[in-house]
Design an enzyme around this catalytic site. Structure first.
Site, PDB file in Angstrom:
ATOM      1  N   SER A   1    -138.660 -36.645  48.375  1.00 28.49           N
ATOM      2  CA  SER A   1    -138.370 -37.813  47.528  1.00 28.49           C
ATOM      3  C   SER A   1    -139.687 -38.407  47.059  1.00 28.49           C
ATOM      4  CB  SER A   1    -137.623 -38.868  48.347  1.00 28.49           C
ATOM      5  OG  SER A   1    -137.650 -40.118  47.699  1.00 28.49           O
TER       6      SER A   1
ATOM      7  N   TYR B   1    -136.559 -43.736  56.083  1.00 26.45           N
ATOM      8  CA  TYR B   1    -136.205 -42.595  55.213  1.00 26.45           C
ATOM      9  C   TYR B   1    -137.458 -42.089  54.490  1.00 26.45           C
ATOM     10  CZ  TYR B   1    -134.414 -40.523  50.837  1.00 26.45           C
ATOM     11  OH  TYR B   1    -134.184 -39.710  49.749  1.00 26.45           O
TER      12      TYR B   1
ATOM     13  N   LYS C   1    -139.352 -38.387  54.560  1.00 24.35           N
ATOM     14  CA  LYS C   1    -139.631 -37.570  53.376  1.00 24.35           C
ATOM     15  C   LYS C   1    -141.122 -37.210  53.303  1.00 24.35           C
ATOM     16  CE  LYS C   1    -135.451 -37.183  51.715  1.00 24.35           C
ATOM     17  NZ  LYS C   1    -134.808 -35.863  51.609  1.00 24.35           N
TER      18      LYS C   1
HETATM   19  P1  NAP Z   1    -125.361 -37.243  47.329  1.00 25.31           P
HETATM   20  O1  NAP Z   1    -125.009 -37.277  45.902  1.00 25.31           O
HETATM   21  O2  NAP Z   1    -124.896 -38.365  48.154  1.00 25.31           O
HETATM   22  O3  NAP Z   1    -124.812 -35.856  47.884  1.00 25.31           O
HETATM   23  C1  NAP Z   1    -124.473 -35.751  49.135  1.00 25.31           C
HETATM   24  C2  NAP Z   1    -124.051 -34.289  49.403  1.00 25.31           C
HETATM   25  O4  NAP Z   1    -124.519 -34.034  50.683  1.00 25.31           O
HETATM   26  C3  NAP Z   1    -122.550 -34.111  49.415  1.00 25.31           C
HETATM   27  O5  NAP Z   1    -122.269 -32.773  49.030  1.00 25.31           O
HETATM   28  C4  NAP Z   1    -122.197 -34.319  50.901  1.00 25.31           C
HETATM   29  O6  NAP Z   1    -120.967 -33.704  51.166  1.00 25.31           O
HETATM   30  C5  NAP Z   1    -123.441 -33.637  51.542  1.00 25.31           C
HETATM   31  N1  NAP Z   1    -123.864 -34.068  52.876  1.00 25.31           N
HETATM   32  C6  NAP Z   1    -124.126 -35.311  53.300  1.00 25.31           C
HETATM   33  N2  NAP Z   1    -124.559 -35.289  54.582  1.00 25.31           N
HETATM   34  C7  NAP Z   1    -124.594 -33.977  54.950  1.00 25.31           C
HETATM   35  C8  NAP Z   1    -124.958 -33.293  56.137  1.00 25.31           C
HETATM   36  N3  NAP Z   1    -125.373 -33.952  57.224  1.00 25.31           N
HETATM   37  N4  NAP Z   1    -124.865 -31.941  56.156  1.00 25.31           N
HETATM   38  C9  NAP Z   1    -124.463 -31.268  55.070  1.00 25.31           C
HETATM   39  N5  NAP Z   1    -124.092 -31.852  53.922  1.00 25.31           N
HETATM   40  C10 NAP Z   1    -124.158 -33.196  53.868  1.00 25.31           C
HETATM   41  O7  NAP Z   1    -126.958 -37.105  47.594  1.00 25.31           O
HETATM   42  P2  NAP Z   1    -128.129 -36.863  46.532  1.00 25.31           P
HETATM   43  O8  NAP Z   1    -128.493 -38.160  45.952  1.00 25.31           O
HETATM   44  O9  NAP Z   1    -127.753 -35.725  45.651  1.00 25.31           O
HETATM   45  O10 NAP Z   1    -129.341 -36.459  47.489  1.00 25.31           O
HETATM   46  C11 NAP Z   1    -129.685 -35.103  47.706  1.00 25.31           C
HETATM   47  C12 NAP Z   1    -131.110 -35.018  48.213  1.00 25.31           C
HETATM   48  O11 NAP Z   1    -131.991 -35.585  47.243  1.00 25.31           O
HETATM   49  C13 NAP Z   1    -131.389 -35.763  49.520  1.00 25.31           C
HETATM   50  O12 NAP Z   1    -132.322 -35.033  50.276  1.00 25.31           O
HETATM   51  C14 NAP Z   1    -132.023 -37.070  49.053  1.00 25.31           C
HETATM   52  O13 NAP Z   1    -132.867 -37.627  50.034  1.00 25.31           O
HETATM   53  C15 NAP Z   1    -132.821 -36.548  47.876  1.00 25.31           C
HETATM   54  N6  NAP Z   1    -133.190 -37.582  46.916  1.00 25.31           N
HETATM   55  C16 NAP Z   1    -132.212 -38.262  46.236  1.00 25.31           C
HETATM   56  C17 NAP Z   1    -132.595 -39.243  45.319  1.00 25.31           C
HETATM   57  C18 NAP Z   1    -131.589 -40.014  44.512  1.00 25.31           C
HETATM   58  O14 NAP Z   1    -131.988 -40.991  43.854  1.00 25.31           O
HETATM   59  N7  NAP Z   1    -130.316 -39.653  44.517  1.00 25.31           N
HETATM   60  C19 NAP Z   1    -133.956 -39.523  45.121  1.00 25.31           C
HETATM   61  C20 NAP Z   1    -134.905 -38.813  45.842  1.00 25.31           C
HETATM   62  C21 NAP Z   1    -134.503 -37.836  46.736  1.00 25.31           C
HETATM   63  P3  NAP Z   1    -120.071 -34.012  52.488  1.00 25.31           P
HETATM   64  O15 NAP Z   1    -119.767 -35.467  52.450  1.00 25.31           O
HETATM   65  O16 NAP Z   1    -118.892 -33.114  52.330  1.00 25.31           O
HETATM   66  O17 NAP Z   1    -120.946 -33.613  53.633  1.00 25.31           O
END
Ligand code: NAP
Length: 216
Positions: free
Chosen positions: A145, A158, A162
């Site tokens: 991140s 968090y 990261k």
């Molecule tokens: P998201 O939209 O909330 O997606 C969550 C996904 O993860 C869903 O498929 C969920 O499905 C699965 N999940 C959650 N906990 C899990 C676990 N313990 N094991 C396996 N699957 C799991 O999240 P996102 O925003 O796409 O984030 C994805 C990555 O990008 C993360 O590493 C996050 O830190 C990083 N990131 C995100 C942002 C942002 O702004 N969104 C910014 C920087 C970095 P189930 O509920 O079925 O498990």
């Protein structure tokens, strides 16, 4: 979207890929010709996402995998072996159970954050190695991140997790470079997903995050 089919013949695992960033990564890898194994914790989500991607004509199969569970991770690699091996691992799962400054984080949230975000990524990479070594060019990608570079106050612990992924990326890249296995991190900015909705739906939090990220 036109693609160059650059990943024909490749096999990829993307964790936490039934929604959000992981889903988009899995979709794009498959559009480029890879066979992709998607996964997440809930069977229903896995089924829905797999159906949706398969309807687009993509070569995708889905499995339940909570990244903290050793037996679930094992099944991912068994599935990859069954379909021919593994070339690309994308470790994408992360949690953030608590919003607040790093030194206000409870011990239980700290443990959960480091268990899912760092330890599971480490174990996935370690467990993927036997298959990646059989690939001519193994690839490991950790989803970090922008907060790993410059911590967000409201995502204190968090952000530290990261930053730890950057350390893991560098150390693993040094270890595996001579084997033609590359290790990289991606550090997204704020992307509107379920994960970020706690921040983007709260005006104060949103202001803090967007001010911090745009001041970089
Ligand atoms: P998201 O939209 O909330 O997606 C969550 C996904 O993860 C869903 O498929 C969920 O499905 C699965 N999940 C959650 N906990 C899990 C676990 N313990 N094991 C396996 N699957 C799991 O999240 P996102 O925003 O796409 O984030 C994805 C990555 O990008 C993360 O590493 C996050 O830190 C990083 N990131 C995100 C942002 C942002 O702004 N969104 C910014 C920087 C970095 P189930 O509920 O079925 O498990």
């Amino acid at each position: 979207m036109s693609t160059l089919q650059r990943l024909c013949g490749k096999i990829a695992i993307v964790t936490a890929s039934t929604d959000g960033i992981g889903y988009a990564i899995a979709q794009r890898l498959a559009q480029e010709g890879a066979k992709v194994i998607i996964s997440s914790r809930k069977e229903k989500n896995v089924q829905q996402a797999t159906d949706k991607l398969c309807k687009e004509g993509l070569n995708v199969r889905g499995l339940v995998c909570h990244v903290s569970k050793a037996e679930d991770r094992k099944r991912l690699f068994e599935e990859a072996s069954k379909i021919g091996g593994l070339d690309i691992l994308v470790s994408n799962a992360a949690v953030n159970p608590e919003v607040g400054g790093v030194l206000d984080c409870s011990e239980s949230s700290w443990d959960k954050i480091f268990d899912v975000n760092v330890k599971s990524s480490y174990l996935l990479a370690k467990e993927a190695l036997p298959l990646l070594r059989l690939s001519k060019a193994g690839r490991i990608v950790f989803i970090s991140s922008i907060g790993g570079f410059q911590p967000f106050n409201l995502l204190g612990a968090y952000s530290v997790s990261k930053t730890a992924l950057f350390g893991l990326t560098k150390a693993a890249a040094v270890q595996l470079g001579s084997e033609n296995i590359t290790v990289n991190s991606i550090a997204p900015g704020i992307i509107r997903t379920k994960f970020s909705s706690a921040l983007t739906s709260n005006e104060d939090a949103e202001n803090e995050i967007f001010v911090k990220s745009s001041s970089k």
